[in-house]
Design an enzyme around this catalytic site. Structure first.
Site, PDB file in Angstrom:
ATOM      1  N   GLU A 154       0.832  -1.220   0.000  1.00 38.15           N
ATOM      2  CA  GLU A 154       0.000   0.000   0.000  1.00 38.15           C
ATOM      3  C   GLU A 154       0.858   1.259   0.000  1.00 38.15           C
ATOM      4  O   GLU A 154       0.782   2.091   0.912  1.00 38.15           O
ATOM      5  CB  GLU A 154      -0.978  -0.028   1.177  1.00 38.15           C
ATOM      6  CG  GLU A 154      -2.011  -1.136   1.011  1.00 38.15           C
ATOM      7  CD  GLU A 154      -3.161  -1.094   2.014  1.00 38.15           C
ATOM      8  OE1 GLU A 154      -3.021  -0.428   3.046  1.00 38.15           O
ATOM      9  OE2 GLU A 154      -4.188  -1.746   1.753  1.00 38.15           O
TER      10      GLU A 154
ATOM     11  N   GLU B  52      -5.436  -8.522  -1.276  1.00 39.23           N
ATOM     12  CA  GLU B  52      -6.166  -8.387  -0.015  1.00 39.23           C
ATOM     13  C   GLU B  52      -7.629  -8.159  -0.329  1.00 39.23           C
ATOM     14  O   GLU B  52      -7.967  -7.278  -1.116  1.00 39.23           O
ATOM     15  CB  GLU B  52      -5.665  -7.203   0.818  1.00 39.23           C
ATOM     16  CG  GLU B  52      -4.298  -7.391   1.400  1.00 39.23           C
ATOM     17  CD  GLU B  52      -3.893  -6.253   2.345  1.00 39.23           C
ATOM     18  OE1 GLU B  52      -4.770  -5.653   2.997  1.00 39.23           O
ATOM     19  OE2 GLU B  52      -2.692  -5.968   2.403  1.00 39.23           O
TER      20      GLU B  52
HETATM   21  C1  BG6 Z   1      -4.752  -3.116   4.616  1.00 41.80           C
HETATM   22  C2  BG6 Z   1      -3.413  -3.502   5.165  1.00 41.80           C
HETATM   23  O1  BG6 Z   1      -4.810  -1.758   4.538  1.00 41.80           O
HETATM   24  O2  BG6 Z   1      -5.887  -3.417   5.348  1.00 41.80           O
HETATM   25  C3  BG6 Z   1      -3.441  -4.624   6.184  1.00 41.80           C
HETATM   26  O3  BG6 Z   1      -2.484  -3.798   4.148  1.00 41.80           O
HETATM   27  C4  BG6 Z   1      -4.648  -4.471   7.078  1.00 41.80           C
HETATM   28  O4  BG6 Z   1      -2.227  -4.650   6.886  1.00 41.80           O
HETATM   29  C5  BG6 Z   1      -5.893  -4.529   6.220  1.00 41.80           C
HETATM   30  O5  BG6 Z   1      -4.703  -5.399   8.119  1.00 41.80           O
HETATM   31  C6  BG6 Z   1      -7.210  -4.554   6.970  1.00 41.80           C
HETATM   32  O6  BG6 Z   1      -7.275  -3.508   7.883  1.00 41.80           O
HETATM   33  P1  BG6 Z   1      -7.597  -3.769   9.411  1.00 41.80           P
HETATM   34  O7  BG6 Z   1      -7.496  -2.439  10.023  1.00 41.80           O
HETATM   35  O8  BG6 Z   1      -8.964  -4.332   9.449  1.00 41.80           O
HETATM   36  O9  BG6 Z   1      -6.563  -4.725   9.904  1.00 41.80           O
END
Ligand code: BG6
Length: 501
Positions: A197, A398
């Protein structure tokens, strides 16, 4: 047509949220080791102190006040220290991934496990050996490792001594780290992501930045207002972009078959209405997120970058060779995270320089318990948007839903909400591949085995197919338990995305 035979199904995690073992194997301290837990409403904090013993606290995204340093404070819980202990459970966890049929697993490397201070001359052999074992274990099961070199990680020493990415010397420290990994695993790892990111402009946590806008005296090259902070962040990200391009260049010499990816947060953004100001506002907002993939995929700062820089009264400092470096070393594929969409409302623009995730909600969409709008069709939209723009392969690295899971008396976990979320997103992804002919390399769901939330530091915000017995304050046996989604995802992979119900 359906998903290609070699489609990379799998899951993803990051060392700072998963690995633990924070003081084992010669690992040094990272800035995230100083981050407390938090909640949806109570942000995670870093406590800082100056030489006189005065204390201030900062939150995620903020810079540390100049003259202060991050500290560990008695009586607080620091989730990354143990996290969900992949360090001691990697064999068990990789076996579970294999049981689900994973074709790939996305992991990140802890910088301080390899270079405890960040600027060390030689790597820490014990740290490298840990990842040798992990990668060998993955290979044993024919799981393709997808390695993120830098995922929300910053050696504390680099933050304290150099002010993090604000200092151009970070490029060399990062490249030394990257070279060590490329050379070590040149025959075992094909897929790489240089920075997670890269368009999310963190403060102290990810970039290691200090600033002066909290007023602690003056110092050149430190922001004195939030606007100046934004400029320092933009300059820091420029160094990261150069570092990432140079890493691509170096990697291609080490193994020309490497696949080198850029990774951006690219959850989508819509105009709240068809009012022209909403439409153009959404477009401008989106370009703040796309700026960085534009640089890494096309090889130059686009025309509109200047408009963003002007907004922050910022002048980009470039070395003469930077333009050439960026132009000649673009990435092979674009990896991105997709969780939700938001809407741009001209009446409450709430602009941000990051991945378009903080704008107004969309009344047509349901939300997760953490208030993230659920928008599977938005994924098809974004896949098309990105493929139209770059014409290079995409990789969804993701996607997923953070939710509270309940363990029944018999140990079962019925996470039908997670299955529904993932199923609906996969259906849209399938349309993008089958109908729109988007070239998609793979799909790794976020937090495949439960990990600590990056945003809130909570354990109860779970994404995994496998439950880990641990609560928000670090109590629990760390036992692994399969959720219903575990069996469901196994079928999805087995059928190469044909069986989704
Ligand atoms: C992304 C990141 O922005 O979102 C992760 O790359 C992160 O590291 C994921 O865990 C989800 O966000 P959160 O705050 O629910 O863990």
């Amino acid at each position: 047509m359906s998903f290609p035979k070699n489609f990379l199904w799998g899951g993803a995690t990051a060392a700072n949220q998963y690995e633990g073992g924070w003081q084992e194997g010669g690992r040094g301290i990272a800035v995230h080791d100083l981050m407390t837990d938090g909640t949806k409403d109570e942000p995670r904090r870093i406590y800082c102190q100056n030489d006189q013993g005065d204390e201030v606290t900062i939150q995620q995204g903020e810079c540390i006040p100049f003259g202060y340093r991050g500290i560990l404070k008695e009586g607080y819980y620091y989730p990354s220290h143990q996290a969900t202990d992949f360090y001691h459970h990697y064999k068990e966890d990789i076996a579970l991934m294999s049981e689900m049929g994973f074709k790939t697993y996305r992991l990140s490397i802890s910088w301080t496990r390899i270079f405890p201070n960040g600027d060390d001359e030689e790597p820490n052999e014990e740290g490298l050996r840990f990842y040798d074992q992990v990668i060998n274990e993955l290979r044993k099961y024919n799981i393709e490792p997808l390695v993120t070199i830098l995922h929300f990680d910053m050696p504390l020493h680099l933050a304290t001594k150099y002010g993090g990415w604000k200092d151009r010397r970070l490029i060399d420290f990062y490249l030394r780290f990257a070279r060590t990994l490329f050379e070590r695993w040149k025959d075992k790892v094909t897929y790489w992501i240089t920075v997670n990111e890269i368009n999310v402009l963190g403060g102290y946590w990810t970039l290691g930045l200090a600033s002066n806008h909290r007023k602690t005296g003056t110092h050149s090259n430190q922001g004195e207002t939030p606007l100046e902070d934004a400029g320092i962040k933009l300059q820091s990200i420029h160094y990261m972009l150069v570092a990432s391009a140079l890493a691509n260049k170096m990697a291609r010499k080490i193994n020309p078959n490497f696949m080198l990816g850029t990774m951006c947060a690219l959850s989508g953004i819509y105009p709240a209405t068809c009012h022209p100001d909403d439409v153009f506002g959404a477009y401008e907002f989106r370009r703040k997120a796309l700026l960085y993939s534009d640089v890494t995929m096309r090889g130059y700062y686009p025309n509109y970058a200047q408009a963003i820089f002007d907004e922050y009264n910022f002048h980009l400092e470039m070395e003469p060779e930077d333009e050439k470096i960026l132009r000649e070393n673009t990435s092979d594929y674009l990896a991105f995270s997709y969780y939700r969409t938001t809407a741009f409302d001209r009446n409450s623009p709430n602009t941000t320089t990051t991945g378009g995730q903080q704008a107004s909600p969309n009344p047509y969409l349901k939300k997760t318990p953490w208030g993230w709008p659920i928008d599977p069709e938005g994924l098809r939209f974004v896949l098309n948007e990105l493929y139209d723009r770059y014409q290079k392969p995409l990789f969804i690295v993701e996607n997923g839903m953070g939710n509270i899971d309940v363990v029944e008396e018999d140990g079962s976990i019925h996470d039908d909400y997670r299955i529904a979320y993932l199923r609906d997103h996969i259906k849209e992804m399938k349309k993008a591949v089958e109908i729109d002919h988007v070239n998609l390399l793979g799909y790794t769901t976020w937090g495949c085995i439960d990990i600590v939330s990056a945003g809130t530091g909570e354990m109860k915000k779970r994404y995994g197919f496998v439950y880990v017995d641990l609560d928000d304050k670090g109590n629990g046996s760390l036992k692994r338990m399969k959720k219903d989604s575990f069996y469901w995802y196994k079928k999805v992979i087995e059928s190469n995305g044909e069986i989704l119900e």
